[in-house]
Design a protein around this motif. Sequence first.
Motif, PDB file in Angstrom:
ATOM      1  N   GLN A  38       0.807  -1.221   0.000  1.00  0.00           N
ATOM      2  CA  GLN A  38       0.000   0.000   0.000  1.00  0.00           C
ATOM      3  C   GLN A  38       0.839   1.270   0.000  1.00  0.00           C
ATOM      4  OE1 GLN A  38      -3.244  -0.211   2.807  1.00  0.00           O
ATOM      5  NE2 GLN A  38      -3.400  -2.415   2.561  1.00  0.00           N
ATOM      6  N   LYS A  39       1.864   1.276  -0.853  1.00  0.00           N
ATOM      7  CA  LYS A  39       2.745   2.442  -0.955  1.00  0.00           C
ATOM      8  C   LYS A  39       2.918   2.853  -2.417  1.00  0.00           C
ATOM      9  CE  LYS A  39       5.260   1.258   3.203  1.00  0.00           C
ATOM     10  NZ  LYS A  39       6.497   0.779   3.795  1.00  0.00           N
ATOM     11  N   PRO A  40       1.868   3.455  -3.025  1.00  0.00           N
ATOM     12  CA  PRO A  40       2.040   3.921  -4.403  1.00  0.00           C
ATOM     13  C   PRO A  40       3.169   4.947  -4.476  1.00  0.00           C
ATOM     14  CG  PRO A  40      -0.162   4.444  -3.559  1.00  0.00           C
ATOM     15  CD  PRO A  40       0.580   3.765  -2.467  1.00  0.00           C
ATOM     16  N   ILE A  41       3.831   4.993  -5.609  1.00  0.00           N
ATOM     17  CA  ILE A  41       4.939   5.937  -5.740  1.00  0.00           C
ATOM     18  C   ILE A  41       4.388   7.334  -6.000  1.00  0.00           C
ATOM     19  CG2 ILE A  41       6.558   4.155  -6.473  1.00  0.00           C
ATOM     20  CD1 ILE A  41       6.291   5.264  -9.285  1.00  0.00           C
ATOM     21  N   THR A  42       5.193   8.324  -5.694  1.00  0.00           N
ATOM     22  CA  THR A  42       4.739   9.706  -5.822  1.00  0.00           C
ATOM     23  C   THR A  42       5.627  10.539  -6.743  1.00  0.00           C
ATOM     24  OG1 THR A  42       5.976  10.301  -3.837  1.00  0.00           O
ATOM     25  CG2 THR A  42       3.645   9.690  -3.543  1.00  0.00           C
ATOM     26  N   LYS A  43       6.815  10.023  -7.088  1.00  0.00           N
ATOM     27  CA  LYS A  43       7.747  10.791  -7.928  1.00  0.00           C
ATOM     28  C   LYS A  43       8.274   9.903  -9.046  1.00  0.00           C
ATOM     29  CE  LYS A  43       9.360  13.122  -3.842  1.00  0.00           C
ATOM     30  NZ  LYS A  43      10.253  12.785  -2.773  1.00  0.00           N
ATOM     31  N   ILE A  44       8.332  10.449 -10.227  1.00  0.00           N
ATOM     32  CA  ILE A  44       8.821   9.673 -11.373  1.00  0.00           C
ATOM     33  C   ILE A  44      10.279   9.253 -11.187  1.00  0.00           C
ATOM     34  CG2 ILE A  44       9.545  11.613 -12.814  1.00  0.00           C
ATOM     35  CD1 ILE A  44       8.118   9.879 -15.145  1.00  0.00           C
ATOM     36  N   GLU A  45      11.025   9.969 -10.359  1.00  0.00           N
ATOM     37  CA  GLU A  45      12.417   9.586 -10.091  1.00  0.00           C
ATOM     38  C   GLU A  45      12.490   8.183  -9.492  1.00  0.00           C
ATOM     39  OE1 GLU A  45      12.019  13.719 -10.652  1.00  0.00           O
ATOM     40  OE2 GLU A  45      11.129  12.599  -9.002  1.00  0.00           O
ATOM     41  N   GLU A  46      11.456   7.806  -8.737  1.00  0.00           N
ATOM     42  CA  GLU A  46      11.410   6.461  -8.165  1.00  0.00           C
ATOM     43  C   GLU A  46      11.361   5.410  -9.274  1.00  0.00           C
ATOM     44  OE1 GLU A  46       8.796   6.187  -4.402  1.00  0.00           O
ATOM     45  OE2 GLU A  46       8.085   7.991  -5.451  1.00  0.00           O
ATOM     46  N   VAL A  47      10.670   5.721 -10.346  1.00  0.00           N
ATOM     47  CA  VAL A  47      10.575   4.800 -11.484  1.00  0.00           C
ATOM     48  C   VAL A  47      11.928   4.699 -12.184  1.00  0.00           C
ATOM     49  CG1 VAL A  47       9.463   4.332 -13.701  1.00  0.00           C
ATOM     50  CG2 VAL A  47       8.126   5.266 -11.804  1.00  0.00           C
ATOM     51  N   HIS A  48      12.580   5.833 -12.377  1.00  0.00           N
ATOM     52  CA  HIS A  48      13.906   5.808 -13.020  1.00  0.00           C
ATOM     53  C   HIS A  48      14.882   4.979 -12.180  1.00  0.00           C
ATOM     54  CE1 HIS A  48      13.081   8.446 -16.371  1.00  0.00           C
ATOM     55  NE2 HIS A  48      12.475   9.296 -15.555  1.00  0.00           N
ATOM     56  N   ASP A  49      14.817   5.130 -10.861  1.00  0.00           N
ATOM     57  CA  ASP A  49      15.676   4.322  -9.982  1.00  0.00           C
ATOM     58  C   ASP A  49      15.357   2.840 -10.130  1.00  0.00           C
ATOM     59  OD1 ASP A  49      16.860   6.644  -9.062  1.00  0.00           O
ATOM     60  OD2 ASP A  49      15.716   6.686  -7.173  1.00  0.00           O
ATOM     61  N   TYR A  50      14.071   2.507 -10.212  1.00  0.00           N
ATOM     62  CA  TYR A  50      13.653   1.112 -10.370  1.00  0.00           C
ATOM     63  C   TYR A  50      14.156   0.544 -11.703  1.00  0.00           C
ATOM     64  CZ  TYR A  50      10.736  -3.026 -10.737  1.00  0.00           C
ATOM     65  OH  TYR A  50      10.301  -4.321 -10.883  1.00  0.00           O
ATOM     66  N   ILE A  51      13.983   1.305 -12.774  1.00  0.00           N
ATOM     67  CA  ILE A  51      14.455   0.854 -14.087  1.00  0.00           C
ATOM     68  C   ILE A  51      15.956   0.581 -14.036  1.00  0.00           C
ATOM     69  CG2 ILE A  51      14.881   1.591 -16.476  1.00  0.00           C
ATOM     70  CD1 ILE A  51      12.109   2.994 -16.351  1.00  0.00           C
ATOM     71  N   ASN A  52      16.705   1.480 -13.441  1.00  0.00           N
ATOM     72  CA  ASN A  52      18.156   1.290 -13.344  1.00  0.00           C
ATOM     73  C   ASN A  52      18.503   0.063 -12.511  1.00  0.00           C
ATOM     74  OD1 ASN A  52      18.700   3.514 -14.934  1.00  0.00           O
ATOM     75  ND2 ASN A  52      18.809   4.911 -13.191  1.00  0.00           N
ATOM     76  N   MET A  53      17.769  -0.165 -11.416  1.00  0.00           N
ATOM     77  CA  MET A  53      18.017  -1.337 -10.575  1.00  0.00           C
ATOM     78  C   MET A  53      17.760  -2.633 -11.361  1.00  0.00           C
ATOM     79  SD  MET A  53      16.011  -2.671  -7.177  1.00  0.00           S
ATOM     80  CE  MET A  53      14.603  -3.103  -8.191  1.00  0.00           C
ATOM     81  N   VAL A  54      16.644  -2.667 -12.092  1.00  0.00           N
ATOM     82  CA  VAL A  54      16.310  -3.869 -12.861  1.00  0.00           C
ATOM     83  C   VAL A  54      17.321  -4.084 -13.978  1.00  0.00           C
ATOM     84  CG1 VAL A  54      14.587  -4.948 -14.362  1.00  0.00           C
ATOM     85  CG2 VAL A  54      13.868  -3.816 -12.244  1.00  0.00           C
ATOM     86  N   ARG A  55      17.733  -3.024 -14.624  1.00  0.00           N
ATOM     87  CA  ARG A  55      18.736  -3.167 -15.695  1.00  0.00           C
ATOM     88  C   ARG A  55      20.053  -3.717 -15.121  1.00  0.00           C
ATOM     89  NH1 ARG A  55      17.548  -1.283 -20.605  1.00  0.00           N
ATOM     90  NH2 ARG A  55      19.670  -0.658 -21.089  1.00  0.00           N
ATOM     91  N   GLN A  56      20.376  -3.377 -13.894  1.00  0.00           N
ATOM     92  CA  GLN A  56      21.560  -3.948 -13.253  1.00  0.00           C
ATOM     93  C   GLN A  56      21.342  -5.434 -12.951  1.00  0.00           C
ATOM     94  OE1 GLN A  56      24.599  -2.347 -12.913  1.00  0.00           O
ATOM     95  NE2 GLN A  56      25.246  -4.434 -12.474  1.00  0.00           N
ATOM     96  N   GLN A  57      20.106  -5.806 -12.622  1.00  0.00           N
ATOM     97  CA  GLN A  57      19.804  -7.228 -12.407  1.00  0.00           C
ATOM     98  C   GLN A  57      20.014  -8.035 -13.690  1.00  0.00           C
ATOM     99  OE1 GLN A  57      15.792  -7.236 -10.884  1.00  0.00           O
ATOM    100  NE2 GLN A  57      16.445  -6.711  -8.807  1.00  0.00           N
TER     101      GLN A  57
END
Length: 177
Positions: A38-57
């Motif tokens: 129950q923690k929707p994101i509030t800033k698009i920067e969070e998405v960019h961080d997630y994309i970068n994390m997954v790309r590292q995976q």
Amino acid sequence: MDLILETDRLILRPFESSDAEALFDMDKNPEVHKYLWQKPITKIEEVHDYINMVRQQYVDNGIGRFSTILKETGELIGWTGIKFVNDHIENGNTNFYDYGYRLNEKFWNKGYATEASVAWLGYGFNNMKIETMNAYTHTQNGASNHVLQKVGMHFIEDYLDKDNVLWRWWQMKNPAI
């Protein structure tokens, strides 16, 4: 990562920076996060961080979550895919393969989760030779629990996480092994 999977209606491809807006649209929706802490994101920067994390995976583990695109329109409807979980303990487990997905609410109840799940389980078992695929869902998420059962995963047990939230642990053995 140059892997691309296709189903009748979907293209499953690695995350790209250009996916951020569509992923943000999905992940800011409280309904999408109803059974996800129950923690929707509030800033698009969070998405960019997630994309970068997954790309590292992709680099570290050879696999990760993928953007899931509707062939007919080219719309990003969410993400699906296999993740190697080695960054935390879940239900007493670490260093395991996890299948998961998250779709934008406007694409729910159209069979996309099932279609992508069949493709990913096939890839994981046949191409990656994964012995055991795991998944976990909130116990009250009837739709996701139904999808996992429908694609052949077996309910193993319910368990409490560190916040005392009840989750359901699913598992499927590679039928070829």
